[in-house]
Write a protein that holds these residues in place. Structure first.
Motif, PDB file in Angstrom:
ATOM      1  N   TRP A 102     -10.349   6.690  -7.425  1.00  0.00           N
ATOM      2  CA  TRP A 102      -9.577   7.170  -6.263  1.00  0.00           C
ATOM      3  C   TRP A 102      -8.154   6.762  -7.025  1.00  0.00           C
ATOM      4  O   TRP A 102      -8.045   8.229  -7.714  1.00  0.00           O
ATOM      5  N   ASP A 103      -7.282   6.326  -6.603  1.00  0.00           N
ATOM      6  CA  ASP A 103      -5.930   6.826  -6.719  1.00  0.00           C
ATOM      7  C   ASP A 103      -5.118   6.920  -8.308  1.00  0.00           C
ATOM      8  O   ASP A 103      -4.792   7.240  -9.466  1.00  0.00           O
ATOM      9  N   GLY A 104      -6.650   5.874  -9.383  1.00  0.00           N
ATOM     10  CA  GLY A 104      -6.312   5.252 -10.326  1.00  0.00           C
ATOM     11  C   GLY A 104      -6.777   7.165 -10.966  1.00  0.00           C
ATOM     12  O   GLY A 104      -5.757   6.951 -12.045  1.00  0.00           O
ATOM     13  N   ILE A 105      -7.509   8.050 -10.587  1.00  0.00           N
ATOM     14  CA  ILE A 105      -7.753   9.090 -11.166  1.00  0.00           C
ATOM     15  C   ILE A 105      -6.514  10.375 -10.869  1.00  0.00           C
ATOM     16  O   ILE A 105      -6.060  10.669 -12.174  1.00  0.00           O
ATOM     17  N   TRP A 106      -5.745  10.037  -9.862  1.00  0.00           N
ATOM     18  CA  TRP A 106      -4.458  10.646 -10.462  1.00  0.00           C
ATOM     19  C   TRP A 106      -3.301  10.303 -10.913  1.00  0.00           C
ATOM     20  O   TRP A 106      -3.000  10.988 -11.653  1.00  0.00           O
ATOM     21  N   TYR A 107      -3.471   8.814 -10.859  1.00  0.00           N
ATOM     22  CA  TYR A 107      -2.574   8.380 -11.864  1.00  0.00           C
ATOM     23  C   TYR A 107      -2.682   8.515 -13.639  1.00  0.00           C
ATOM     24  O   TYR A 107      -1.788   9.138 -14.661  1.00  0.00           O
TER      25      TYR A 107
ATOM     26  N   GLY B 167      -3.396   2.355 -18.282  1.00  0.00           N
ATOM     27  CA  GLY B 167      -3.649   1.929 -16.965  1.00  0.00           C
ATOM     28  C   GLY B 167      -3.789   0.605 -16.375  1.00  0.00           C
ATOM     29  O   GLY B 167      -2.682  -0.121 -16.117  1.00  0.00           O
ATOM     30  N   ILE B 168      -5.463   0.027 -17.047  1.00  0.00           N
ATOM     31  CA  ILE B 168      -5.583  -1.105 -16.783  1.00  0.00           C
ATOM     32  C   ILE B 168      -3.828  -2.078 -17.031  1.00  0.00           C
ATOM     33  O   ILE B 168      -4.116  -3.496 -17.189  1.00  0.00           O
ATOM     34  N   VAL B 169      -3.903  -1.871 -18.610  1.00  0.00           N
ATOM     35  CA  VAL B 169      -2.920  -3.071 -19.148  1.00  0.00           C
ATOM     36  C   VAL B 169      -1.889  -3.160 -19.141  1.00  0.00           C
ATOM     37  O   VAL B 169      -1.541  -4.089 -18.903  1.00  0.00           O
ATOM     38  N   VAL B 170      -1.295  -2.215 -18.138  1.00  0.00           N
ATOM     39  CA  VAL B 170      -0.183  -2.094 -17.701  1.00  0.00           C
ATOM     40  C   VAL B 170      -0.189  -2.480 -15.906  1.00  0.00           C
ATOM     41  O   VAL B 170       0.616  -3.336 -15.361  1.00  0.00           O
ATOM     42  N   SER B 171      -1.119  -2.385 -15.307  1.00  0.00           N
ATOM     43  CA  SER B 171      -1.599  -2.912 -14.236  1.00  0.00           C
ATOM     44  C   SER B 171      -1.439  -5.042 -13.990  1.00  0.00           C
ATOM     45  O   SER B 171      -1.124  -5.700 -14.136  1.00  0.00           O
TER      46      SER B 171
ATOM     47  N   VAL C   9      -6.686   0.183 -12.244  1.00  0.00           N
ATOM     48  CA  VAL C   9      -4.915   1.324 -12.447  1.00  0.00           C
ATOM     49  C   VAL C   9      -4.232   2.085 -11.241  1.00  0.00           C
ATOM     50  O   VAL C   9      -5.055   3.142 -10.805  1.00  0.00           O
ATOM     51  N   TYR C  10      -4.412   1.046 -10.461  1.00  0.00           N
ATOM     52  CA  TYR C  10      -2.872   1.259  -9.072  1.00  0.00           C
ATOM     53  C   TYR C  10      -1.879   0.730  -9.384  1.00  0.00           C
ATOM     54  O   TYR C  10      -1.482   0.050 -10.424  1.00  0.00           O
ATOM     55  N   SER C  11      -0.296   1.367  -8.503  1.00  0.00           N
ATOM     56  CA  SER C  11       0.298   0.743  -9.105  1.00  0.00           C
ATOM     57  C   SER C  11       0.863   0.105  -8.329  1.00  0.00           C
ATOM     58  O   SER C  11       2.061  -0.979  -8.508  1.00  0.00           O
ATOM     59  N   ASP C  12       0.142  -1.142  -7.608  1.00  0.00           N
ATOM     60  CA  ASP C  12       0.710  -2.780  -6.741  1.00  0.00           C
ATOM     61  C   ASP C  12       1.254  -3.705  -7.578  1.00  0.00           C
ATOM     62  O   ASP C  12       2.034  -3.931  -7.519  1.00  0.00           O
ATOM     63  N   SER C  13       0.705  -4.229  -8.658  1.00  0.00           N
ATOM     64  CA  SER C  13       1.057  -4.842  -9.398  1.00  0.00           C
ATOM     65  C   SER C  13       2.276  -4.950 -10.020  1.00  0.00           C
ATOM     66  O   SER C  13       2.996  -5.503  -9.524  1.00  0.00           O
TER      67      SER C  13
END
Length: 436
Positions: free
Chosen positions: A101-106, A159-163, A206-210
């Motif tokens: 979902w959004d993770g693909i775009w990021y 992305g997982i590490v950052v989140s 892989v989302y920016s919420d956190s």
């Protein structure tokens, strides 16, 4: 955090407090009080920070790991992800779903950057432009690229590490804010609720919420502790992460304006905070418009490609009525997450009452109310209300203060089932039965 007082706080970790009246909540412990080592010496700033935050972060990690395990087990049980597009809830392995979902775009942005364009699309009733990555704000993919450059991880791993790291920073910030309002135990409980809240499945995806909640929680904490420059910088940076940072920017700016009018903290610091807060958000939207050759290009893209726009809550009201009457015909209707959204809306007034009875600082009231208004007043995917309200972390604090009277064993029993169930309602229902 460094000690702020030489007087040790009362430790409420062992026995429940006496009940308090709504008008006079218990005075919180002094944040960051110095812990004493077994040898009788203070362990220093790092040791004091570990002593202060470890219980909250440890409890948060346990509930998140439990929910994630259940989520992956459900994915493995159904194997429905194997039949879906890799960008839409599918993948070769269960954990690949966390990057869809959004993770693909990021991931695409982290790899290739941006190319803002408005390309007309014909033949679709709800879409007039092709989707473009510039709808997603840049801070999170920038950090993904940085982590990838340092560690050698690909976009998904970065992305997982950052989140995950950001989620712990967010949990620490929520603890710090709640501790000031309701004491140590309330802070720990609030951090746990952050890990159990509907929509929390995106915290380790892989989302920016956190990242956004981490910036918001610490910005609010800085306002509460009158660290205006830090609050302004955090709000500015949050504006590079999500458009809903408008709620945080307004909350910090209005709080700074009140301090400026009352002259409680001088002139320079609150004025500077008020002046710098909006430029991350405004700068990115302006850059997208400049690149598109249309200063309203960002908003045209959101409406024309993703069907996202402000409608004064009309779509939320209509979708709520359709959901409770079993009419699953509205745009992007998904029964399981839609029913979860209805349950959350039913609980929302109570959560607000529990928060307001604490008489929280202005910044928390403004940030919470504006976040709720933005979440419910826009045409969005209805089942994502749980995720859109996830940044409204002060909602957890009133509930945490109400629950702090319970014994640790009772709290553990109360949290155990939601920790397991979160793998479904905050994970599987969001990613596989809906569109996060």
């Amino acid at each position: 955090m460094s000690p702020s007082s030489a007087t040790p706080p009362r430790d409420d970790r062992e026995a429940p407090e006496a009940p308090e009246t709504p008008e006079a909540p218990e005075a919180p412990e002094t944040p960051g009080a110095t812990a004493v080592s077994a040898a009788g010496r203070a362990p220093g700033r790092f040791g004091a920070a570990v002593d202060r935050y470890a219980p909250a972060l440890g409890a948060y990690a346990v509930v998140k790991a439990t929910g994630l395990t259940v989520f992956l087990l459900l994915l493995s049980h159904t194997e429905d992800f194997l039949k879906k597009d890799p960008g839409r809830g599918g993948g070769a392995r269960p954990w690949d779903v966390l990057g869809t979902w959004d993770g693909i775009w990021y991931q695409r942005i982290a790899e290739n950057g941006y190319d803002p364009q408005l390309i007309p699309l014909h033949g679709y009733p709800l879409a007039t432009y092709y989707e473009n990555s510039s709808a997603f704000f840049p801070l999170y993919p920038w950090l993904m690229r940085l982590v990838g450059a340092v560690t050698g991880l690909g976009p998904y791993g970065s992305g997982i590490v950052v989140s995950v790291l950001a989620s712990f920073v967010a949990a620490a910030g929520i603890f710090a804010v709640a501790e000031r309002l309701g004491g140590f135990r309330a802070g720990v409980i609030a951090a746990v609720i952050w890990g159990l809240f509907p929509g929390s499945g995106v915290e380790w995806a892989v989302y920016s919420d956190s990242l956004f909640v981490a910036l918001s929680a610490w910005a609010c904490y800085c306002v509460m502790t009158r660290n205006w420059l830090a609050a302004g910088v955090l709000a500015l940076v949050a504006g590079l992460n999500r458009p809903t940072a408008a709620a945080l920017i307004a909350a910090v700016s209005i709080s700074a304006l009140v301090a400026l009018v009352r002259r409680t903290d001088g002139v320079a610091r609150p004025l500077t905070a008020m002046l710098i807060t909006p430029w991350g958000l405004l700068g990115y939207v302006a850059w997208v418009g400049w690149r598109m050759g249309d200063w309203t290009g960002y908003f045209k893209l959101q409406r024309g490609a993703w069907n996202r726009y402000f409608d004064w809550g009309a779509s939320t009201a209509r979708s709520t009525l359709d959901t409770v009457t079993g009419h699953w015909t509205f745009w992007q209707s998904n029964p399981a997450p839609d029913l979860i959204a209805v349950g959350l809306l039913i609980a929302l007034p109570g959560l607000l009452v529990l928060l307001l009875r604490l008489r929280p600082p202005l910044v928390l009231v403004l940030y919470t109310l504006l976040t709720v208004v933005l979440a419910l007043s826009s045409n969005q995917i209805y089942g994502n209300i749980s995720r859109y309200l996830l940044p409204a972390f002060p909602l957890f604090i009133g509930l945490a203060v109400a629950l702090r009277r319970l014994r640790p064993s009772t709290l553990g029993g109360l949290v155990a089932m939601p920790a397991v169930a979160a793998g479904w309602y905050a994970g599987y229902a969001l990613f596989e039965l809906g569109i996060p």
